[in-house]
Design a protein around this motif. Structure first.
Motif, short mmCIF file in Angstrom:
data_model
loop_
_atom_site.label_atom_id
_atom_site.label_comp_id
_atom_site.label_asym_id
_atom_site.label_seq_id
_atom_site.Cartn_x
_atom_site.Cartn_y
_atom_site.Cartn_z
N ILE A 32 0.85 -1.21 0.00
CA ILE A 32 0.00 0.00 0.00
C ILE A 32 0.88 1.25 0.00
O ILE A 32 0.60 2.23 -0.70
CB ILE A 32 -0.94 0.01 1.23
N LEU A 33 1.97 1.20 0.77
CA LEU A 33 2.89 2.34 0.87
C LEU A 33 3.53 2.65 -0.48
O LEU A 33 3.76 3.81 -0.82
CB LEU A 33 3.97 2.01 1.90
N ILE A 34 3.80 1.62 -1.28
CA ILE A 34 4.42 1.80 -2.59
C ILE A 34 3.43 2.40 -3.59
O ILE A 34 3.75 3.34 -4.32
CB ILE A 34 4.98 0.46 -3.12
N PHE A 35 2.22 1.86 -3.64
CA PHE A 35 1.26 2.27 -4.66
C PHE A 35 0.40 3.47 -4.26
O PHE A 35 -0.11 4.18 -5.13
CB PHE A 35 0.34 1.08 -5.02
N ALA A 36 0.20 3.67 -2.97
CA ALA A 36 -0.61 4.81 -2.52
C ALA A 36 -0.01 5.38 -1.23
O ALA A 36 -0.60 5.25 -0.15
CB ALA A 36 -2.06 4.38 -2.30
N PRO A 37 1.18 6.00 -1.31
CA PRO A 37 1.88 6.47 -0.10
C PRO A 37 1.10 7.46 0.74
O PRO A 37 1.16 7.45 1.97
CB PRO A 37 3.17 7.09 -0.65
N SER A 38 0.32 8.33 0.07
CA SER A 38 -0.42 9.36 0.82
C SER A 38 -1.60 8.78 1.60
O SER A 38 -2.11 9.40 2.53
CB SER A 38 -0.92 10.45 -0.13
N GLU A 39 -2.04 7.59 1.22
CA GLU A 39 -3.20 6.97 1.86
C GLU A 39 -2.86 5.64 2.52
O GLU A 39 -3.75 4.85 2.83
CB GLU A 39 -4.31 6.77 0.82
N ALA A 40 -1.55 5.42 2.72
CA ALA A 40 -1.10 4.12 3.21
C ALA A 40 -1.66 3.80 4.60
O ALA A 40 -2.19 2.71 4.82
CB ALA A 40 0.43 4.07 3.23
N PHE A 41 -1.55 4.74 5.53
CA PHE A 41 -1.98 4.47 6.90
C PHE A 41 -3.51 4.33 6.98
O PHE A 41 -4.03 3.47 7.68
CB PHE A 41 -1.49 5.57 7.84
#
Length: 368
Positions: A32-41
């Motif tokens: 998730i951090l790789i593909f959507a870093p701004s929404e990872a958490f």
């Protein structure tokens, strides 16, 4: 006290499963951090909240999704007790689905209140009969169950497609007809309580059937002569034969019983009033293959399969809700797939535990 608890095989199995799940979730977060870093958490929070993200709606979806994979996981686990890897579970699941739909739609001479019982039983019998093919081939011709199971999967797929076209075809699309709600599983007050909006899911009876069969399988495995023979054949076929057991009969019955579980699993999701249909595509059902990690995560224990299926249903519901963050469906499938993949490492982790204990024992013996 704690050392004795951790020395138990069941405790080791639970710990190994939890470690596997933990690493799967960590890798899922990294993706998730790789593909959507701004929404990872936020995305990881949604994934973790899974079956409780939207209250009763999420919870009912989790239960519904866990039902078929609980049965296919039980199918794989039961057959594995004889040392056989039942890769033919997708075909057994699929033929159960078709038989249940055909009976529910076409056998109008059966009253609406009873048709679901006939459909579930006949679906189980269809799965059992289909599983007899690799069972007989293994018992009498020593044909590898994996090879015969794979071949049976695709034969079954093509037969079901032809069966749909000939009997329950929906002319408006490349799919089967749907089972009328009046001929589905009975709706309980708990279904009404947990369903939201226009949802007419009838999953409570289906879930109880699935859990009941898991408990029955545990009793068969651990409290009956047949279960003892299953394990004996699984450990050493030659020794079982020498002890007077009919290893061929045991193997055939084990695969047939496993096929029964898969067939029932194929019937239940279509009888839940979800409007689900059989698609006319040359693709085997995912529920069949997903039974493999369920069996691995549950350590081929029928009770373990219940909790493993609920976990997988929980993660899949959370994965579906990730679409609200505009994360691509393919990425969501990778995340859930990775978690399932890591769940399969439970046996490896348990092996590491056993090796560590063996080394520790050797050192203690050396000191003495």
């Amino acid at each position: 006290m704690l050392s004795k608890l951790f020395a138990k095989d069941g405790t080791k199995s639970v710990i190994a499963s939890l470690i596997s799940i933990f690493f799967g979730l960590v890798v899922g977060f990294i993706i998730i951090l790789i593909f959507a870093p701004s929404e990872a958490f936020e995305g990881f929070g949604i994934l973790l909240s899974g079956g409780f993200y939207r209250g009763t709606e999420s919870f009912s979806q989790m239960i519904y999704l866990s039902i078929p994979i609980m049965m296919t996981g039980l199918c794989v686990a039961f057959a594995y007790k004889t040392g056989e890897f039942n890769i033919g579970v997708p075909g057994q699941y699929l033929i159960g689905s078709f038989v249940a739909m055909y009976i529910s739609i076409r056998w109008t001479f059966i009253p609406d209140s009873l048709v679901w019982i006939v459909a579930v039983l006949c679906a189980g019998l269809a799965g059992a009969l289909w599983a007899l093919i690799p069972g007989f081939l293994k018992a009498f011709k020593n044909v590898n169950v994996v090879i015969s199971g794979i071949m049976c999967n695709y034969i079954c797929l093509l037969l079901v497609i032809q069966g749909i076209k000939s009997t329950i075809y929906n002319s408006t699309g490349a799919e089967s007809m749907t089972i009328p709600e009046s001929r589905s599983l009975p709706r309980t007050p708990l279904d009404s309580l947990l369903s939201t909006g226009d949802s007419n899911l009838r999953f409570v009876v289906a879930f109880l059937i699935a859990v009941g069969l898991c408990i029955l399988a545990w009793i068969i495995m651990n409290k009956t002569q047949f279960g003892y023979e299953l394990k004996a054949v699984g450990f050493n076929k030659d020794a079982a034969k020498y002890a007077g057991m009919n290893e061929k009969k045991t193997l055939i019955l084990a695969l047939a019983t496993a096929g029964f579980f898969a067939g029932v699993g194929g019937a239940l999701p279509y009888l839940c009033g979800s409007g689900k249909t059989l698609q006319i595509t040359e693709v085997l059902p995912d529920e069949g293959f997903n039974g493999i990690p369920i069996a691995l995560l549950g350590f081929s224990n029928p009770i373990g399969c219940i909790f493993a299926a609920l976990f997988m249903g929980y993660i899949n519901v959370g994965g579906n809700y990730l679409q609200s963050l505009n994360i691509a469906v393919e990425v969501i499938q990778i995340i859930t797939g990775v978690i399932i993949y890591f769940a399969s490492f439970t046996l490896f982790i348990k092996h590491v535990f056993a090796k560590h204990e063996a080394n520790k024992r050797k050192k203690e013996e050396g000191k003495v």
